[in-house]
Design a protein around this motif. Structure first.
Motif, PDB file in Angstrom:
ATOM      1  N   SER A1161       0.852  -1.193   0.000  1.00 19.62           N
ATOM      2  CA  SER A1161       0.000   0.000   0.000  1.00 19.62           C
ATOM      3  C   SER A1161       0.882   1.235   0.000  1.00 19.62           C
ATOM      4  CB  SER A1161      -0.930  -0.030   1.228  1.00 19.62           C
ATOM      5  OG  SER A1161      -1.706  -1.202   1.238  1.00 19.62           O
ATOM      6  N   ARG A1162       1.368   1.612  -1.167  1.00 21.42           N
ATOM      7  CA  ARG A1162       2.372   2.671  -1.282  1.00 21.42           C
ATOM      8  C   ARG A1162       1.855   4.026  -0.822  1.00 21.42           C
ATOM      9  NH1 ARG A1162       2.278   0.218  -6.358  1.00 21.42           N
ATOM     10  NH2 ARG A1162       3.893  -1.356  -6.684  1.00 21.42           N
ATOM     11  N   ASN A1163       0.630   4.360  -1.211  1.00 18.29           N
ATOM     12  CA  ASN A1163       0.099   5.668  -0.841  1.00 18.29           C
ATOM     13  C   ASN A1163      -0.070   5.790   0.671  1.00 18.29           C
ATOM     14  OD1 ASN A1163      -0.556   6.822  -3.608  1.00 18.29           O
ATOM     15  ND2 ASN A1163      -1.653   4.885  -3.687  1.00 18.29           N
ATOM     16  N   THR A1164      -0.520   4.724   1.283  1.00 18.04           N
ATOM     17  CA  THR A1164      -0.677   4.735   2.740  1.00 18.04           C
ATOM     18  C   THR A1164       0.670   4.898   3.408  1.00 18.04           C
ATOM     19  OG1 THR A1164      -2.573   3.249   2.493  1.00 18.04           O
ATOM     20  CG2 THR A1164      -1.603   3.443   4.681  1.00 18.04           C
ATOM     21  N   ILE A1165       1.672   4.180   2.914  1.00 17.57           N
ATOM     22  CA  ILE A1165       3.008   4.274   3.494  1.00 17.57           C
ATOM     23  C   ILE A1165       3.568   5.677   3.322  1.00 17.57           C
ATOM     24  CG2 ILE A1165       5.372   3.424   3.287  1.00 17.57           C
ATOM     25  CD1 ILE A1165       4.146   0.727   2.425  1.00 17.57           C
ATOM     26  N   THR A1166       3.400   6.219   2.117  1.00 22.94           N
ATOM     27  CA  THR A1166       3.891   7.575   1.866  1.00 22.94           C
ATOM     28  C   THR A1166       3.225   8.583   2.800  1.00 22.94           C
ATOM     29  OG1 THR A1166       4.297   7.014  -0.452  1.00 22.94           O
ATOM     30  CG2 THR A1166       4.157   9.355   0.107  1.00 22.94           C
ATOM     31  N   TYR A1354       5.230  16.721  -3.740  1.00 22.51           N
ATOM     32  CA  TYR A1354       6.228  15.683  -3.508  1.00 22.51           C
ATOM     33  C   TYR A1354       7.466  16.297  -2.885  1.00 22.51           C
ATOM     34  CZ  TYR A1354       8.703  17.313  -7.720  1.00 22.51           C
ATOM     35  OH  TYR A1354       9.385  18.060  -8.638  1.00 22.51           O
ATOM     36  N   LYS A1355       8.372  15.454  -2.490  1.00 21.65           N
ATOM     37  CA  LYS A1355       9.640  15.863  -1.922  1.00 21.65           C
ATOM     38  C   LYS A1355      10.769  15.341  -2.781  1.00 21.65           C
ATOM     39  CE  LYS A1355       8.198  16.122   2.921  1.00 21.65           C
ATOM     40  NZ  LYS A1355       8.489  15.680   4.313  1.00 21.65           N
ATOM     41  N   SER A1356      11.882  16.039  -2.704  1.00 21.10           N
ATOM     42  CA  SER A1356      13.033  15.605  -3.482  1.00 21.10           C
ATOM     43  C   SER A1356      13.456  14.215  -3.022  1.00 21.10           C
ATOM     44  CB  SER A1356      14.191  16.585  -3.301  1.00 21.10           C
ATOM     45  OG  SER A1356      14.527  16.727  -1.922  1.00 21.10           O
ATOM     46  N   GLY A1357      13.727  13.349  -3.993  1.00 17.67           N
ATOM     47  CA  GLY A1357      14.117  11.980  -3.686  1.00 17.67           C
ATOM     48  C   GLY A1357      12.987  10.984  -3.828  1.00 17.67           C
ATOM     49  N   GLN A1358      11.749  11.465  -4.034  1.00 16.64           N
ATOM     50  CA  GLN A1358      10.630  10.545  -4.160  1.00 16.64           C
ATOM     51  C   GLN A1358      10.529  10.015  -5.595  1.00 16.64           C
ATOM     52  OE1 GLN A1358       7.200  12.701  -2.576  1.00 16.64           O
ATOM     53  NE2 GLN A1358       7.490  11.677  -0.598  1.00 16.64           N
ATOM     54  N   TRP A1359       9.698   8.992  -5.774  1.00 21.57           N
ATOM     55  CA  TRP A1359       9.599   8.335  -7.063  1.00 21.57           C
ATOM     56  C   TRP A1359       8.143   8.178  -7.480  1.00 21.57           C
ATOM     57  CZ3 TRP A1359       7.359   3.346  -7.216  1.00 21.57           C
ATOM     58  CH2 TRP A1359       7.175   2.744  -5.957  1.00 21.57           C
ATOM     59  N   VAL A1360       7.965   7.908  -8.759  1.00 22.24           N
ATOM     60  CA  VAL A1360       6.622   7.737  -9.325  1.00 22.24           C
ATOM     61  C   VAL A1360       6.631   6.511 -10.227  1.00 22.24           C
ATOM     62  CG1 VAL A1360       6.061  10.202  -9.252  1.00 22.24           C
ATOM     63  CG2 VAL A1360       7.167   9.238 -11.293  1.00 22.24           C
ATOM     64  N   ARG A1361       5.417   6.116 -10.623  1.00 25.64           N
ATOM     65  CA  ARG A1361       5.247   5.050 -11.613  1.00 25.64           C
ATOM     66  C   ARG A1361       4.576   5.653 -12.835  1.00 25.64           C
ATOM     67  NH1 ARG A1361       1.389   1.594  -9.839  1.00 25.64           N
ATOM     68  NH2 ARG A1361       2.089  -0.129 -11.127  1.00 25.64           N
ATOM     69  N   ILE A1362       5.104   5.345 -14.008  1.00 25.65           N
ATOM     70  CA  ILE A1362       4.534   5.905 -15.229  1.00 25.65           C
ATOM     71  C   ILE A1362       4.202   4.784 -16.205  1.00 25.65           C
ATOM     72  CG2 ILE A1362       5.789   8.075 -14.991  1.00 25.65           C
ATOM     73  CD1 ILE A1362       7.581   7.087 -17.337  1.00 25.65           C
ATOM     74  N   ALA A1363       3.236   5.051 -17.036  1.00 34.92           N
ATOM     75  CA  ALA A1363       2.880   4.154 -18.134  1.00 34.92           C
ATOM     76  C   ALA A1363       2.707   5.007 -19.382  1.00 34.92           C
ATOM     77  CB  ALA A1363       1.594   3.391 -17.821  1.00 34.92           C
ATOM     78  N   CYS A1364       3.296   4.546 -20.459  1.00 35.77           N
ATOM     79  CA  CYS A1364       3.150   5.231 -21.737  1.00 35.77           C
ATOM     80  C   CYS A1364       1.913   4.656 -22.430  1.00 35.77           C
ATOM     81  CB  CYS A1364       4.396   5.030 -22.596  1.00 35.77           C
ATOM     82  SG  CYS A1364       4.255   5.748 -24.245  1.00 35.77           S
ATOM     83  N   ASP A1420       1.406   7.688 -11.559  1.00 34.76           N
ATOM     84  CA  ASP A1420       0.955   7.197 -10.251  1.00 34.76           C
ATOM     85  C   ASP A1420       2.021   7.534  -9.228  1.00 34.76           C
ATOM     86  OD1 ASP A1420      -0.383   5.948  -8.215  1.00 34.76           O
ATOM     87  OD2 ASP A1420       0.296   3.935  -8.743  1.00 34.76           O
ATOM     88  N   GLY A1421       1.655   8.247  -8.193  1.00 35.83           N
ATOM     89  CA  GLY A1421       2.607   8.637  -7.176  1.00 35.83           C
ATOM     90  C   GLY A1421       2.272  10.018  -6.645  1.00 35.83           C
ATOM     91  N   PRO A1422       3.174  10.625  -5.897  1.00 36.58           N
ATOM     92  CA  PRO A1422       4.533  10.149  -5.587  1.00 36.58           C
ATOM     93  C   PRO A1422       4.538   9.152  -4.432  1.00 36.58           C
ATOM     94  CG  PRO A1422       4.166  12.239  -4.524  1.00 36.58           C
ATOM     95  CD  PRO A1422       2.891  11.936  -5.284  1.00 36.58           C
ATOM     96  N   PHE A1423       5.643   8.428  -4.357  1.00 40.19           N
ATOM     97  CA  PHE A1423       5.847   7.487  -3.281  1.00 40.19           C
ATOM     98  C   PHE A1423       7.149   7.811  -2.579  1.00 40.19           C
ATOM     99  CE2 PHE A1423       3.563   5.127  -6.660  1.00 40.19           C
ATOM    100  CZ  PHE A1423       2.353   4.990  -6.003  1.00 40.19           C
ATOM    101  N   GLY A1424       7.128   7.620  -1.269  1.00 40.06           N
ATOM    102  CA  GLY A1424       8.291   7.988  -0.479  1.00 40.06           C
ATOM    103  C   GLY A1424       9.327   6.890  -0.416  1.00 40.06           C
ATOM    104  N   GLU A1425      10.579   7.318  -0.171  1.00 33.63           N
ATOM    105  CA  GLU A1425      11.661   6.385   0.070  1.00 33.63           C
ATOM    106  C   GLU A1425      12.703   7.066   0.941  1.00 33.63           C
ATOM    107  OE1 GLU A1425      13.483   5.280  -3.556  1.00 33.63           O
ATOM    108  OE2 GLU A1425      14.273   7.251  -4.006  1.00 33.63           O
ATOM    109  N   GLY A1426      13.699   6.337   1.321  1.00 32.41           N
ATOM    110  CA  GLY A1426      14.659   6.840   2.291  1.00 32.41           C
ATOM    111  C   GLY A1426      15.440   8.047   1.838  1.00 32.41           C
ATOM    112  N   HIS A1427      15.663   8.202   0.526  1.00 24.31           N
ATOM    113  CA  HIS A1427      16.501   9.307   0.058  1.00 24.31           C
ATOM    114  C   HIS A1427      15.902  10.667   0.393  1.00 24.31           C
ATOM    115  CE1 HIS A1427      18.000   6.165  -2.989  1.00 24.31           C
ATOM    116  NE2 HIS A1427      18.915   6.327  -2.067  1.00 24.31           N
TER     117      HIS A1427
END
Length: 1606
Positions: A1161-1166, A1354-1364, A1420-1427
């Motif tokens: 559950s990425r959004n919940t975690i973020t 979003y914050k610097s260091g976060q990531w997203v998911r994209i689809a073309c 889809d995003g953003p999602f958080g990570e440690g960076h």
């Protein structure tokens, strides 16, 4: 006798009150006939007694009149100290066969008695779970039965304890009580079944012939009709017939009310008799009352049939059963309605007080334990081994022998071979049924004694695993199972005197009048004419020769009382008491005129109906064809007297035909038989799924690799290059490396063939100056497009052209070129595959060159500790003759063959000027480099560029040398920068501009005191040579000694003129640095390291530990539950403690697989990581937690699967009927064994389990790192199987094989969270986003800039998911944002390494769009990570490798923005950015970002270090000069010679441990350093190891490492 203590008057008053109340419900149970109302007899026995509604109901407890004798007083069987039942059976119940009844009782009476038992009693079903109470068989070949002919000594007769009331058996005050599964009343259960559903299933339900039971042919006369076939599969008892020893379909039976009515043909005959009689009565009623419907006729007929049955049983059969005098006088039954309430029955040796009068609601009709377990089994002594069959003319029929392998005929039906094959004889002819009845009435039963025929005592039917059993042993064991006391105790309980001695058990004296029909007394040896003294003495001896039978088993004691008149005193008392309680406790008894069932005329009619009347009514038998009383034979005066008494197991013949056929022997059965192949193949298939899936994964990876190569490989162009000497082709490099697009150029001036890529980057060069002959190999198949050019000493040049014409043009031009070079040519034609196989490829040549380099190194260094190659003579000879081409020489140095540096060194080494470097030439120069000092190496480098040997270099020549070195770094500098560098170096050498550079001046620059040690340790760093062979001391070590810190070597500072300079300061590191030593002992070191690790990852450790303990708790709870709390179910007893493990693992699976949804559950975690919970829960580690939970789930899954393999084996070895009580939700035909195949492949639990296993295998295999690297799309696709995983998990539990489904209990919470999380993603990821800019950057990088959606924060260091959208709307891939939060647009930098990213690069290539707009994206995003938490640490280290710099691009932009913004404060005080790249040209877009950071970082927050890794080591020969030039250039210009940045540039890969040590000295007060790395796994692994190594030091900061791999 069981009586209530309530006053009779009060009881009757209450009874009438209940009758009045119960009348409210009579509307549902009332049928009208002839204006008569009556209440239906309840089929389940409930409310027969209105005061005690459950008295007489089905599943009522068996009553006890004697004391409980369980060995523990609660439930353990009695009789532990008594003899083995088999020994009692042989000693007390074995005797000579063929002794006929002394009172002329017939088989008709005996088997009628069996159907009476089936009417009132059914306690045969074993309990659930099965409780074994087996009887060990003592090996003795002289004893019959002999179940252990081989003398193994481990044979046991399987006996299960009886079913009991689960509410009992807990204490001495509540001992175990067994159950009667039918009503004790004579209420038609035998004919109509125990419930209305069963009754309806056997009814005709027709208004044409109302009230009838269903017949096979409803149109046939009653005298010829039979019950319908059981094609609806009523659950009738269906053991395997012991004759065939195989299960048969239950549909072969006839539909009867009695589930066990098809046990044997004699019992079935009575089932048919009552079936016909009911239909006969129904037809009579219908004739008399034609206006009644089917239901009314049926109920009236049922009422009358029950009444007739009651009368015949109670007044015709029972008296003759209980006692029959020599003169034929039967036992006198007490009257139902007698004048006195008590009647004393006193006959010559029998005294009984009858306290009953009419219906009494205080009389309990329940079956007593003594009656069920012993007394009513008296009839076993009378059962015959078979029955004669005769017709009306007294012709005794010959019957075909049916035993397997048998042939011929016999005179009588053998009981032991007729078990569960009842229809065979009755279906044999139209008269068979009538012949059977007449034969039963003609056959004399066995003598009224202790002997039981072998058909019961040796050959009773049994389960498949034990097809023959001993009924006597079972009877004895059953009484012990029920906790019955000894014989004398039961006598005492029934008001009889205890027997003082064994001889008192039976004192009957036999005389000649006891033997009818002049039978000889000599057939049996009666000691002193006492009827039972012989068996009594044998049994006495068996029981220890005691003085009194105080420990004698009830059954044997009661049987030994038997006299020719019938059962002895004890059994007669028990039987009489039971039937009187049944009669007087039944409100619907036909004599009870208060129930309103019958008028006086009907009662009189019932009284006048006999069994003979019934036989005559429903058959074509006349009164002259059968005995007047079928219960007796007429003796020898009978016109159809039996030919002889049937004798079991003899060779008796009549008219040359055997009288009885032999019984089939005991057979055993392995329930696992037939499952071997299915079991082995199923688990083998599932096991092979693992390597099979891995193989498929590898095959897909290889196919993908080939597709990628095909995608990268373009068709050989048909066009020509603009240069007439240049040709376009495709070069085949090798089977492994595939093909590449190239250009081939003929250089006539230099006599060389140049091979470049389409961008003119040199790939190889063929020197023809010293070549005399060239071989051509032309393909003669597949279009004739391939040519192989073989030059001695060179790798074959294998080319493929667009067509044969293009190849011909190339061949013509090549021949012309060679002709002008005066080189001979030889042309050969081969198959294309032969050309490829025979070609000398780069790979083959490389293996030989590796050996060449190893030998060179060994010869140069002569290291004793070096590994000596084990070459054979041919290999050694080949190595010594190798001559390196210039291209191979460049490859060995890791450089371009066209570089000036390579050219000059090659010319210097090639002393004989033959265009090759021989082994000896290479050895000479390598020895200098290996052992020479700094001056020697500087002199060699000087002469390498002083090709003419003048002893000096012009300033132009020196500049060319510098430029040649810059070529190595792919650097292109402005002329002004090069001029500045040359000027600086000239000043250091003390020369003026324009002067020539002498050797001495050259040494001042490159061999000065400052750089002497650096050059001293420089080597060639050859490709293929081991590090241990290439230097006097480790490069790393020398570097570490010389340069302790990256940071303090060059500290950025500002000069007065505003230009940045680099000031080398004398750091305290070398003088004052003091670090605390590591603990001395190994365990102290490990303990300290462990403490540091715990401190660094305390939150992760806490939550992982908590999760593990919860998982263990879930596992243990279920395991404990199924080991102890659910012991009563019995599954553990079947499968052992393996089932506890599998159940625990199953719950662990439910728990872990459900938890995986939370980690997804990425959004919940973020969202949560931005709350205060982030301080307590390491949300950034949930990806690692996802892997950990998945691994734990896999452990549980493997445990579950392996455990089920063991469990299924155990289950498959058990009888199917025994499994039914454990797996009550699973139903199957009784003729179908529950084999392994059944459980695994035909149940929902089995099938879903197999599917789940395959899903898990596929998901986990494709989740391996190899698959994620090479088959990301397959990984993503197979990971989407989680939907099916959860669906099948729910279905797997829904089968309720062991327990009610539990999956939903674990799943519902995480599922709700996950669904809402996915809805959030779905709500935004289907918004089409326009791409505003697309750039094709070096190193196959695609830069995308697209519109930022509204409310996208979003914050610097976060990531997203994209689809073309153009490539697939559902295929999403994750990428880190390279834009900063303050920017208006979003940007991504995507490197093309896989099919999807390669297609993305092609899709967004402006050259491929033909004017079309760029396709839109889904985001889809953003999602958080440690960076994104870099700012939380006072000191943060950012390490980016390759495309892994993308998160740091966003962070660096963010830092720039915040540096420009006033009043922006955050905890971070220093950021170190380490950029590891092959060359700075790979990611020039990042260079621009770094340059912007340097310009705007006024607070000097960021310190940047760039590591260029295109060189193998930091200080080899070729990079040493670059290092020296770089440092001099930085001194003067304040920026890097290569990048143009102020950031420090290093050559080679960083030594992270040294760097982290430096951080401690630079920031001694900092307690925790945040390390963030992103890049290839080897790099992040090195960073992690360095952090772990630093965390072992005391007083050092804690290095917290956060990393992401790509």
């Amino acid at each position: 006798m069981v009586k209530s203590k309530i006053m009779r008057g009060s009881a009757q008053h209450i009874c009438w009150i209940n009758l009045w109340i119960y009348g409210c419900f009579l509307g549902k149970h009332t049928t009208y006939a002839a204006n008569e109302d009556f209440e239906l007899t309840p089929q389940d026995g409930w409310f027969n007694n209105l005061i005690h509604p459950d008295w007489g109901a089905i599943d009522g407890q068996l009553l006890r009149k004697s004391k409980v004798a369980y060995s523990d007083g609660v439930y353990m069987p009695s009789g532990k100290d008594r003899p083995n039942p088999f020994e009692i059976s042989y000693a007390g119940h074995h005797g000579p066969p063929g002794l006929g009844s002394m009172r002329n009782r017939s088989a008709f009476m005996v088997f009628f008695g069996q159907q009476v038992v089936e009417e009132i009693l059914d306690a045969q079903r074993p309990g659930c779970p099965r409780e074994f109470f087996n009887i060990h068989f003592p090996p003795d070949n002289n004893r019959k039965p002999n179940y252990d002919p081989d003398g193994k000594g481990n044979i046991e007769l399987p006996v299960f304890r009886s079913r009991y009331d689960q509410r009992t058996g807990y204490s001495p005050n509540n001992p175990r009580q067994q159950l009667n599964e039918i009503t004790p009343f004579i209420d038609g259960t035998l004919m109509y079944g125990v419930g209305k559903a069963w009754t309806d299933a056997i009814r005709e339900l027709s208004e044409e012939k109302p009230g009838r039971l269903k017949a096979q042919d409803p149109s046939s006369p009653i005298s010829q009709s039979f019950p319908a076939d059981n094609d609806i599969k009523l659950p009738m008892a269906n053991p395997a017939p012991p004759r065939e020893h195989e299960l048969k379909p239950v549909a072969r039976f006839w539909r009867l009310g009695n589930p066990r009515g098809n046990e044997n043909p004699f019992l079935l005959a009575f089932g048919v008799l009552w079936f016909r009689y009911h239909n006969y009565v129904a037809d009579q009623i219908h004739k008399q009352h034609g206006g009644l419907n089917d239901e009314q006729v049926f109920n009236i007929a049922r009422k009358k049939v029950i009444a007739v049955h009651q009368k015949i049983v109670m007044y015709d059969w029972l008296p003759n059963w209980l006692r029959l005098e020599k003169d034929g006088t039967p036992f006198k039954m007490p009257a139902y309605d007698k004048p006195d309430e008590r009647e004393i029955l006193e006959e010559k040796d029998f005294f009984f007080t009858d306290p009953y009068k009419g219906y009494d609601p205080n009389v309990h009709p329940g079956i007593s334990q003594e009656f069920q377990a012993a007394a009513f089994r008296f009839g076993h002594t009378l059962v015959t081994p078979g029955t004669w069959i005769r017709d009306k003319q007294c012709n005794f029929k010959l019957l075909p022998i049916k035993i397997p392998g048998g042939s011929g005929n016999s005179h009588a039906v053998r009981l032991c071979n007729a078990y569960w094959n009842p229809q065979e004889f009755l279906n044999s002819s139209p008269e068979a049924f009538e012949n059977m009845l007449m034969g039963l009435a003609t056959t004399r039963v066995e003598r009224e004694d202790h002997i039981v025929v072998p058909d019961l005592r040796e050959h009773l039917f049994g389960p498949l695993e034990f097809s023959r059993r001993d009924l006597v042993a079972i009877n004895i064991q059953r009484a012990r199972d029920h906790g019955l006391p000894d014989y004398n105790s039961v006598r005492e309980a029934y008001g009889l005197e205890r027997k003082a001695s064994w001889e008192d058990i039976n004192t009957y004296v036999v005389d000649s009048t006891d033997f009818p029909d002049n039978e000889s007394e000599s057939l049996y040896n009666y000691t002193n004419n006492y009827y039972m003294q012989e068996p009594i003495q044998r049994v006495k001896l068996l029981y220890g020769n005691t003085s009194a039978p105080d420990n004698l088993d009830l059954f044997s004691g009661g049987i030994l009382e038997t006299t020719p008149d019938g059962p002895g005193e004890l059994f007669r008392t028990i039987i009489l008491d039971q039937f009187l309680r049944i009669r007087h406790g039944d409100r619907f008894w036909f004599e009870n005129r208060d129930n309103g069932l019958f008028d006086n005329a009907t009662i009189d009619e019932i009284w006048n109906t006999t069994i003979l009347d019934i036989v005559l009514a429903i058959t074509n038998i006349s009164a002259n064809d059968i005995n007047a009383n079928p219960f007796f034979i007429n003796g020898s005066s009978d016109q159809c007297f039996q030919p002889e008494q049937l004798r079991a197991d003899t060779s008796d013949q009549l008219d040359g035909v055997p009288v009885l056929e032999k019984c089939t022997p005991l057979q055993h059965y392995d329930y696992f038989s037939g499952s071997e192949a299915s079991f082995a193949l199923s688990f083998l298939a599932l096991g092979l799924c693992i390597p099979g899936t891995i193989g498929i994964m590898i095959l897909m990876a290889k196919m993908k690799e080939r597709k990628l190569m095909a995608a990268r490989r373009q068709q050989a162009p048909r066009r020509k290059d603009e240069d007439p000497n240049t040709y376009l082709a495709v070069e085949w490099v090798g089977f492994k490396d595939g093909e590449r697009n190239i250009k081939v150029k003929f250089d006539k001036d230099r006599k060389k063939i140049h091979v470049t890529d389409r961008g003119k980057r040199p790939l190889r060069m063929i020197d023809l100056r010293f070549t005399d002959k060239v071989n051509f190999r032309l393909s003669e198949d597949k279009g004739c497009t391939v040519i192989s050019v073989r030059v001695p000493g060179e790798i074959d040049l294998v080319l493929r052209f667009a067509d044969q014409v293009a190849r011909s043009e190339f061949v013509t031009a090549l021949e012309t070129f060679l002709r002008e070079m005066h080189v001979e040519r030889q042309t050969l034609n081969f198959k294309e595959i032969m050309i490829l196989k025979d070609a000398t490829t780069k790979e083959i040549r490389k293996k030989l060159l590796d050996q060449f380099i190893r030998v060179v190194c060994l010869q140069a260094y002569k290291r004793e500790d070096a590994e000596t190659p084990n070459f054979d003579a041919d290999t050694a000879n080949s190595v010594s003759k190798i001559q390196l081409t210039r291209t191979e020489f460049a490859d060995a140095l890791g450089l371009k063959p066209t570089s000036m540096f390579v050219r000059n060194m090659f010319l210097m080494v090639d002393k004989d000027r033959n265009g090759f470097v021989s082994f000896q030439e290479f050895m000479e120069v390598f020895t200098i480099l290996a052992k020479g000092g700094a001056g020697d190496k500087a002199e060699m480098l000087f002469h390498m560029h002083d090709l003419r040997g003048k002893g000096e270099l012009t300033q132009e020549g020196f500049t060319k040398m510098i430029k040649s070195m810059l070529d190595l770094s792919d650097s292109s500098l402005d002329s002004s920068d090069v001029a500045t560098l040359v000027s600086t170096l000239y000043q250091q050498a003390g020369l003026r501009s324009g002067q020539n550079m002498t050797l001495a001046a050259f040494k001042k620059i490159f061999a000065s005191e400052e750089y002497e040690q650096t050059l001293e340790n420089a080597t060639l760093q050859l490709q293929g040579a081991k590090t241990q062979w290439q230097g006097k001391q480790s490069i790393t070590e020398s570097f570490s000694i010389r340069r302790k810190t990256f940071i303090q070597s060059y500290e950025q500072d500002a000069t007065a003129n505003g230009h940045a300079t680099l000031d080398r300061r004398h750091s305290k590191i070398r003088v004052q640095t003091k670090t605390k030593d590591l603990p001395m002992t190994g365990w102290q070191k490990r303990l300290y390291s462990f403490n540091k690790y715990v401190e660094n990852y305390k939150r992760q450790i806490f939550w992982v530990t908590l999760y593990i303990f919860i998982s263990i708790g879930i596992f243990v709870e279920r395991a404990y539950y199924y080991s102890f709390e659910r012991e009563h179910v019995g599954l553990r007893r079947i499968a052992g403690y393996g089932v506890t493990v599998t159940r625990g693992a199953a719950s662990g699976m439910m728990w872990t697989y459900s938890c995986l949804l939370i980690t997804m559950s990425r959004n919940t975690i973020t969202f949560l990581r931005e709350t205060f919970l982030h301080r307590f829960i390491p949300f950034d580690s949930l990806h690692a937690m996802h892997k950990f939970v998945a691994a734990l789930a896999l452990v549980f899954t493997v445990t579950h699967c392996v455990g089920h393999g063991i469990n299924l084996y155990h289950i498959s070895t058990w009888p199917s009927n025994d499994l039914n009580c454990v797996f009550r939700e699973y139903f199957r035909s009784t003729d179908k064994l529950a084999s392994f195949h059944y459980w695994a492949w035909t149940t929902i639990t089995g099938i879903t389990g197999i599917v789940l296993t395959v899903i898990v295998i596929v998901m986990y295999v494709f989740a391996m790192p190899y698959a994620r690297r090479h088959l990301f799309s397959a990984f993503w696709f197979t990971h989407s199987f989680y939907i099916f995983l959860y669906i099948f998990l729910i279905l797997h539990g829904s089968g309720r094989l062991v327990q009610a489904p539990l999956t939903q209990n674990y799943l519902i919470g995480p599922l709700v969270i996950y669904v809402f999380d996915k809805l959030i993603s779905f709500s935004r990821k289907k918004v089409e986003i326009s791409v505003q800019k697309a750039e094709l950057l070096p190193s196959d990088v695609l830069g995308l800039t697209f519109k930022r959606p509204l409310n996208f924060e979003y914050k610097s260091g976060q990531w997203v998911r994209i689809a073309c959208i153009e490539l697939g709307e559902g295929e999403y891939h994750p990428f880190t944002l390279t834009s900063a939060p303050h920017e208006e647009h979003l940007s991504l930098h995507i490197r093309a390494v896989g099919p999807w990213t390669m297609n993305m690069r092609k899709t967004y290539d402006i050259n491929n769009r033909d004017g079309k707009p760029f396709p839109k994206l889904y985001l889809d995003g953003p999602f958080g990570e440690g960076h994104q938490d870099w700012y939380r640490y006072k000191v943060a280290v950012l390490v980016g490798g390759g495309i892994g710099v993308t998160p740091f691009a966003s962070i660096l932009k963010d830092i720039v923005f915040k540096s420009k913004t006033e009043n922006v404060r955050f905890p971070c005080e220093k950021v170190y950015f380490i950029w590891v790249t092959r060359t700075q040209k790979q990611f020039e877009w990042l260079t621009d970002i770094i340059r912007e950071v340097e310009e705007n970082d006024h607070h000097r927050l960021v310190n940047v270090h760039i590591f260029i890794t295109q060189f193998q080591q930091k200080f080899d020969l070729r990079t040493t000069m670059l290092y020296i030039c770089e440092r001099n250039f930085q001194k003067v210009c304040g920026k890097s010679l290569f990048t143009g940045l102020r950031a420090t540039t290093h050559f080679g890969r960083p030594q992270f441990e040294e760097f982290f040590k430096s951080l401690h000295h630079e920031h001694p007060s900092v307690k925790q350093v945040g390390v963030f790395s992103c890049g290839p796994p080897p790099m992040t692994l090195n960073v992690d190891r360095a952090c772990s190594a630093m965390n072992k030091y005391d007083d050092f900061p804690t290095y917290s490492h956060h990393f992401e791999n790509f």
